[in-house]
Design a protein around this motif. Structure first.
Motif, PDB file in Angstrom:
ATOM      1  N   ALA A   1       0.802  -1.224   0.000  1.00  0.00           N
ATOM      2  CA  ALA A   1       0.000   0.000   0.000  1.00  0.00           C
ATOM      3  C   ALA A   1       0.835   1.274   0.000  1.00  0.00           C
ATOM      4  N   ALA A   2       2.149   1.143   0.024  1.00  0.00           N
ATOM      5  CA  ALA A   2       3.024   2.326   0.076  1.00  0.00           C
ATOM      6  C   ALA A   2       2.860   3.168  -1.178  1.00  0.00           C
ATOM      7  N   PRO A   3       3.012   4.477  -1.028  1.00  0.00           N
ATOM      8  CA  PRO A   3       2.903   5.341  -2.201  1.00  0.00           C
ATOM      9  C   PRO A   3       4.044   5.109  -3.196  1.00  0.00           C
ATOM     10  N   ALA A   4       3.761   5.413  -4.440  1.00  0.00           N
ATOM     11  CA  ALA A   4       4.816   5.376  -5.455  1.00  0.00           C
ATOM     12  C   ALA A   4       5.799   6.495  -5.120  1.00  0.00           C
ATOM     13  N   ALA A   5       6.981   6.417  -5.630  1.00  0.00           N
ATOM     14  CA  ALA A   5       8.036   7.407  -5.389  1.00  0.00           C
ATOM     15  C   ALA A   5       8.316   7.548  -3.894  1.00  0.00           C
ATOM     16  N   PRO A   6       8.752   6.470  -3.244  1.00  0.00           N
ATOM     17  CA  PRO A   6       8.950   6.517  -1.788  1.00  0.00           C
ATOM     18  C   PRO A   6       9.995   7.517  -1.326  1.00  0.00           C
ATOM     19  N   VAL A   7      10.991   7.800  -2.138  1.00  0.00           N
ATOM     20  CA  VAL A   7      12.025   8.756  -1.735  1.00  0.00           C
ATOM     21  C   VAL A   7      11.393  10.131  -1.512  1.00  0.00           C
ATOM     22  N   GLU A   8      10.490  10.528  -2.394  1.00  0.00           N
ATOM     23  CA  GLU A   8       9.842  11.832  -2.284  1.00  0.00           C
ATOM     24  C   GLU A   8       8.835  11.869  -1.134  1.00  0.00           C
ATOM     25  N   HIS A   9       8.137  10.784  -0.888  1.00  0.00           N
ATOM     26  CA  HIS A   9       7.089  10.758   0.132  1.00  0.00           C
ATOM     27  C   HIS A   9       7.610  10.495   1.545  1.00  0.00           C
ATOM     28  N   ALA A  10       8.705   9.797   1.678  1.00  0.00           N
ATOM     29  CA  ALA A  10       9.183   9.373   2.999  1.00  0.00           C
ATOM     30  C   ALA A  10       9.471  10.557   3.916  1.00  0.00           C
ATOM     31  N   ALA A  11      10.131  11.577   3.408  1.00  0.00           N
ATOM     32  CA  ALA A  11      10.472  12.732   4.246  1.00  0.00           C
ATOM     33  C   ALA A  11       9.210  13.454   4.719  1.00  0.00           C
ATOM     34  N   TYR A  12       8.250  13.621   3.829  1.00  0.00           N
ATOM     35  CA  TYR A  12       6.997  14.271   4.203  1.00  0.00           C
ATOM     36  C   TYR A  12       6.264  13.451   5.262  1.00  0.00           C
ATOM     37  N   LEU A  13       6.169  12.142   5.045  1.00  0.00           N
ATOM     38  CA  LEU A  13       5.471  11.269   5.988  1.00  0.00           C
ATOM     39  C   LEU A  13       6.190  11.220   7.335  1.00  0.00           C
ATOM     40  N   LYS A  14       7.504  11.301   7.318  1.00  0.00           N
ATOM     41  CA  LYS A  14       8.255  11.351   8.579  1.00  0.00           C
ATOM     42  C   LYS A  14       7.814  12.563   9.388  1.00  0.00           C
ATOM     43  N   ALA A  15       7.704  13.720   8.753  1.00  0.00           N
ATOM     44  CA  ALA A  15       7.274  14.932   9.450  1.00  0.00           C
ATOM     45  C   ALA A  15       5.846  14.782   9.972  1.00  0.00           C
ATOM     46  N   VAL A  16       4.973  14.165   9.204  1.00  0.00           N
ATOM     47  CA  VAL A  16       3.588  13.941   9.645  1.00  0.00           C
ATOM     48  C   VAL A  16       3.566  13.042  10.885  1.00  0.00           C
ATOM     49  N   VAL A  17       4.349  11.980  10.854  1.00  0.00           N
ATOM     50  CA  VAL A  17       4.409  11.041  11.977  1.00  0.00           C
ATOM     51  C   VAL A  17       4.980  11.718  13.216  1.00  0.00           C
ATOM     52  N   LEU A  18       6.034  12.504  13.060  1.00  0.00           N
ATOM     53  CA  LEU A  18       6.627  13.190  14.208  1.00  0.00           C
ATOM     54  C   LEU A  18       5.711  14.275  14.763  1.00  0.00           C
ATOM     55  N   LYS A  19       4.957  14.938  13.898  1.00  0.00           N
ATOM     56  CA  LYS A  19       3.996  15.930  14.389  1.00  0.00           C
ATOM     57  C   LYS A  19       2.925  15.257  15.246  1.00  0.00           C
ATOM     58  N   ALA A  20       2.440  14.109  14.803  1.00  0.00           N
ATOM     59  CA  ALA A  20       1.439  13.366  15.585  1.00  0.00           C
ATOM     60  C   ALA A  20       2.036  12.897  16.911  1.00  0.00           C
ATOM     61  N   ALA A  21       3.285  12.459  16.889  1.00  0.00           N
ATOM     62  CA  ALA A  21       3.951  12.017  18.116  1.00  0.00           C
ATOM     63  C   ALA A  21       4.117  13.189  19.084  1.00  0.00           C
ATOM     64  N   TRP A  22       4.477  14.360  18.560  1.00  0.00           N
ATOM     65  CA  TRP A  22       4.609  15.545  19.397  1.00  0.00           C
ATOM     66  C   TRP A  22       3.268  15.907  20.030  1.00  0.00           C
ATOM     67  N   ARG A  23       2.203  15.851  19.238  1.00  0.00           N
ATOM     68  CA  ARG A  23       0.875  16.172  19.769  1.00  0.00           C
ATOM     69  C   ARG A  23       0.462  15.182  20.866  1.00  0.00           C
ATOM     70  N   ARG A  24       0.782  13.911  20.670  1.00  0.00           N
ATOM     71  CA  ARG A  24       0.483  12.910  21.713  1.00  0.00           C
ATOM     72  C   ARG A  24       1.287  13.216  22.975  1.00  0.00           C
ATOM     73  N   ALA A  25       2.554  13.586  22.806  1.00  0.00           N
ATOM     74  CA  ALA A  25       3.396  13.904  23.963  1.00  0.00           C
ATOM     75  C   ALA A  25       2.862  15.126  24.705  1.00  0.00           C
ATOM     76  N   VAL A  26       2.408  16.132  23.976  1.00  0.00           N
ATOM     77  CA  VAL A  26       1.822  17.318  24.613  1.00  0.00           C
ATOM     78  C   VAL A  26       0.566  16.919  25.380  1.00  0.00           C
ATOM     79  N   ALA A  27      -0.281  16.110  24.783  1.00  0.00           N
ATOM     80  CA  ALA A  27      -1.511  15.668  25.447  1.00  0.00           C
ATOM     81  C   ALA A  27      -1.201  14.855  26.704  1.00  0.00           C
ATOM     82  N   GLU A  28      -0.204  13.967  26.617  1.00  0.00           N
ATOM     83  CA  GLU A  28       0.183  13.167  27.788  1.00  0.00           C
ATOM     84  C   GLU A  28       0.731  14.067  28.899  1.00  0.00           C
TER      85      GLU A  28
END
Length: 170
Positions: A92-119
């Motif tokens: 199910a991974a997107p095509a062109a993983p090199v281009e998408h991976a960096a963006y998705l990393k930022a999305v994942v870290l933003k969600a992790a930061w929000r969870r940490a703030v909530a905790e």
């Protein structure tokens, strides 16, 4: 439709599994298994970090091999679940993983930061009614985890900055 298509953590890991070693190493910089909310995704990220630390590309077969190695007891049903999860996410991974991976990393870290703030906020709320004033003050000032995630999120958003050029933790 598979749930992997709508889950940034799974999309991130799907991209990661398709990357060559040098790109995977760069994408894993600043990532920790605890950054992912889903326990299976967290385990797979742990496997990927382990593979890259051993100079192996984080391809699904490599991750599965590492899962087999670290299993306390070979549990066929659990390993089968991991294998199916890896295959689903990889497919199910997107095509062109090199281009998408960096963006998705930022999305994942933003969600992790929000969870940490909530905790942190939850701990403060609980401490406000149950803890001594001194303990509450110490907890209020203890934002190390939140600040760390914020820094890693900012580095992921700006991958060309000096602070983003770190090595992946083994």
């Amino acid at each position: 439709m598979t749930s992997a298509l709508l889950d940034p953590e799974r999309q991130f890991l799907g991209c990661l599994m398709q990357l060559p070693l040098t790109h995977a190493r760069r994408v894993l910089t600043g990532m920790c298994p605890g950054d992912l909310a889903d326990p299976t995704a967290s385990f797979v990220l742990h496997l990927a970090i382990r593979a890259v630390a051993n100079d192996q590309r984080p391809a699904p077969v490599v991750l599965f091999e590492h899962a087999q190695e670290i299993a306390e007891r070979p549990r066929a049903s659990r390993l089968r679940e991991v294998a199916l999860w890896l295959a689903d996410v990889y497919q199910a991974a997107p095509a062109a993983p090199v281009e998408h991976a960096a963006y998705l990393k930022a999305v994942v870290l933003k969600a992790a930061w929000r969870r940490a703030v909530a905790e942190h906020a939850h701990r403060l709320l609980q401490a406000a009614s149950e803890s001594a004033t001194g303990e509450l003050h110490e907890l209020l000032d203890d934002t190390t985890a939140v600040d760390d995630l914020w820094s890693r999120y900012q580095a992921a958003r700006n991958p060309n900055s000096v602070s983003a050029r770190l090595e992946v933790a083994a």
